[in-house]
Motif scaffolding. Structure first.
Motif, PDB file in Angstrom:
ATOM      1  N   PHE A  33      36.517  42.792  48.857  1.00 20.51           N
ATOM      2  CA  PHE A  33      37.687  41.883  48.580  1.00 20.51           C
ATOM      3  C   PHE A  33      38.620  42.506  47.578  1.00 20.51           C
ATOM      4  O   PHE A  33      38.160  43.124  46.856  1.00 20.51           O
ATOM      5  CB  PHE A  33      37.197  40.539  48.468  1.00 20.51           C
ATOM      6  CG  PHE A  33      36.523  39.844  49.495  1.00 20.51           C
ATOM      7  CD1 PHE A  33      36.969  39.249  50.422  1.00 20.51           C
ATOM      8  CD2 PHE A  33      35.039  39.944  49.344  1.00 20.51           C
ATOM      9  CE1 PHE A  33      36.279  38.795  51.570  1.00 20.51           C
ATOM     10  CE2 PHE A  33      34.150  39.493  50.356  1.00 20.51           C
ATOM     11  CZ  PHE A  33      34.654  38.822  51.511  1.00 20.51           C
ATOM     12  N   PHE A  34      39.870  42.352  47.681  1.00 15.13           N
ATOM     13  CA  PHE A  34      40.872  42.844  46.649  1.00 15.13           C
ATOM     14  C   PHE A  34      41.806  41.799  46.398  1.00 15.13           C
ATOM     15  O   PHE A  34      42.149  40.903  47.578  1.00 15.13           O
ATOM     16  CB  PHE A  34      41.437  44.049  47.157  1.00 15.13           C
ATOM     17  CG  PHE A  34      40.785  45.094  47.729  1.00 15.13           C
ATOM     18  CD1 PHE A  34      40.223  45.994  46.523  1.00 15.13           C
ATOM     19  CD2 PHE A  34      40.388  45.378  49.244  1.00 15.13           C
ATOM     20  CE1 PHE A  34      39.480  47.179  47.154  1.00 15.13           C
ATOM     21  CE2 PHE A  34      39.746  46.452  49.330  1.00 15.13           C
ATOM     22  CZ  PHE A  34      38.961  47.556  48.447  1.00 15.13           C
ATOM     23  N   ASN A  35      42.558  41.467  45.479  1.00 10.26           N
ATOM     24  CA  ASN A  35      43.526  40.633  45.095  1.00 10.26           C
ATOM     25  C   ASN A  35      44.673  41.203  44.223  1.00 10.26           C
ATOM     26  O   ASN A  35      44.099  42.293  43.513  1.00 10.26           O
ATOM     27  CB  ASN A  35      43.111  39.311  44.611  1.00 10.26           C
ATOM     28  CG  ASN A  35      42.760  39.231  43.267  1.00 10.26           C
ATOM     29  OD1 ASN A  35      43.081  40.267  42.423  1.00 10.26           O
ATOM     30  ND2 ASN A  35      42.057  38.038  42.912  1.00 10.26           N
ATOM     31  N   LEU A  36      45.591  40.767  44.320  1.00  9.97           N
ATOM     32  CA  LEU A  36      46.718  41.399  43.497  1.00  9.97           C
ATOM     33  C   LEU A  36      47.663  40.110  43.147  1.00  9.97           C
ATOM     34  O   LEU A  36      48.096  39.318  44.117  1.00  9.97           O
ATOM     35  CB  LEU A  36      47.467  42.556  44.218  1.00  9.97           C
ATOM     36  CG  LEU A  36      48.699  43.249  43.414  1.00  9.97           C
ATOM     37  CD1 LEU A  36      48.331  43.847  42.346  1.00  9.97           C
ATOM     38  CD2 LEU A  36      49.484  44.066  44.235  1.00  9.97           C
ATOM     39  N   GLY A  37      48.345  40.144  41.850  1.00  6.82           N
ATOM     40  CA  GLY A  37      49.160  38.883  41.560  1.00  6.82           C
ATOM     41  C   GLY A  37      49.943  39.126  40.450  1.00  6.82           C
ATOM     42  O   GLY A  37      49.676  40.061  39.684  1.00  6.82           O
ATOM     43  N   SER A  42      41.903  42.714  41.067  1.00  3.36           N
ATOM     44  CA  SER A  42      40.572  42.802  40.990  1.00  3.36           C
ATOM     45  C   SER A  42      40.029  43.153  42.378  1.00  3.36           C
ATOM     46  O   SER A  42      40.512  43.222  43.425  1.00  3.36           O
ATOM     47  CB  SER A  42      39.993  41.439  40.686  1.00  3.36           C
ATOM     48  OG  SER A  42      40.104  40.390  41.526  1.00  3.36           O
ATOM     49  N   ALA A  43      38.709  43.670  42.184  1.00  4.17           N
ATOM     50  CA  ALA A  43      37.793  43.919  43.565  1.00  4.17           C
ATOM     51  C   ALA A  43      36.498  43.395  43.277  1.00  4.17           C
ATOM     52  O   ALA A  43      36.093  43.481  42.088  1.00  4.17           O
ATOM     53  CB  ALA A  43      38.113  45.329  43.947  1.00  4.17           C
ATOM     54  N   ILE A  44      35.928  42.929  44.507  1.00  6.73           N
ATOM     55  CA  ILE A  44      34.614  42.812  44.422  1.00  6.73           C
ATOM     56  C   ILE A  44      33.981  43.172  45.810  1.00  6.73           C
ATOM     57  O   ILE A  44      34.529  43.116  46.756  1.00  6.73           O
ATOM     58  CB  ILE A  44      34.365  41.093  44.405  1.00  6.73           C
ATOM     59  CG1 ILE A  44      32.809  40.808  43.979  1.00  6.73           C
ATOM     60  CG2 ILE A  44      35.152  40.200  45.217  1.00  6.73           C
ATOM     61  CD1 ILE A  44      32.479  39.413  43.564  1.00  6.73           C
TER      62      ILE A  44
END
Length: 85
Positions: A36-40, A12-14
């Motif tokens: 902000f970015f996340n990966l999992g 996701s990104a915000i």
């Protein structure tokens, strides 16, 4: 015994404060635009315990970074969960 396994991937990104100024280094000011970015991923195993209890064992990992931040500075999380049904 193990009945099945599956994997789930997510990202996701915000972006915050779309009408604000671009964030400045090293410390952004309150109200500045930031991204902000996340990966999992998460791995699930359906298992049967004691011949009767169907359960789910899962392992997960995620990493989050801010725009212009190095991957080596990412915030990371690891998760283990056992759900007995």
């Amino acid at each position: 015994y193990f009945r099945w396994a599956k994997i789930a991937l997510f990202s996701s990104a915000i972006r915050t404060n779309l009408d604000g100024d671009t964030a400045s280094d090293p410390a952004p000011q309150f109200g500045s635009m930031r991204t902000f970015f996340n990966l999992g991923g998460q791995l699930y195993f359906r298992i049967v315990i004691f011949s009767r209890l169907s359960s789910t064992l899962s392992f997960g990992f995620a990493a989050a970074v801010e725009e212009n931040q190095s991957i080596k500075d990412a915030n990371t999380e690891f998760m283990v969960s056992l759900k007995i049904l």
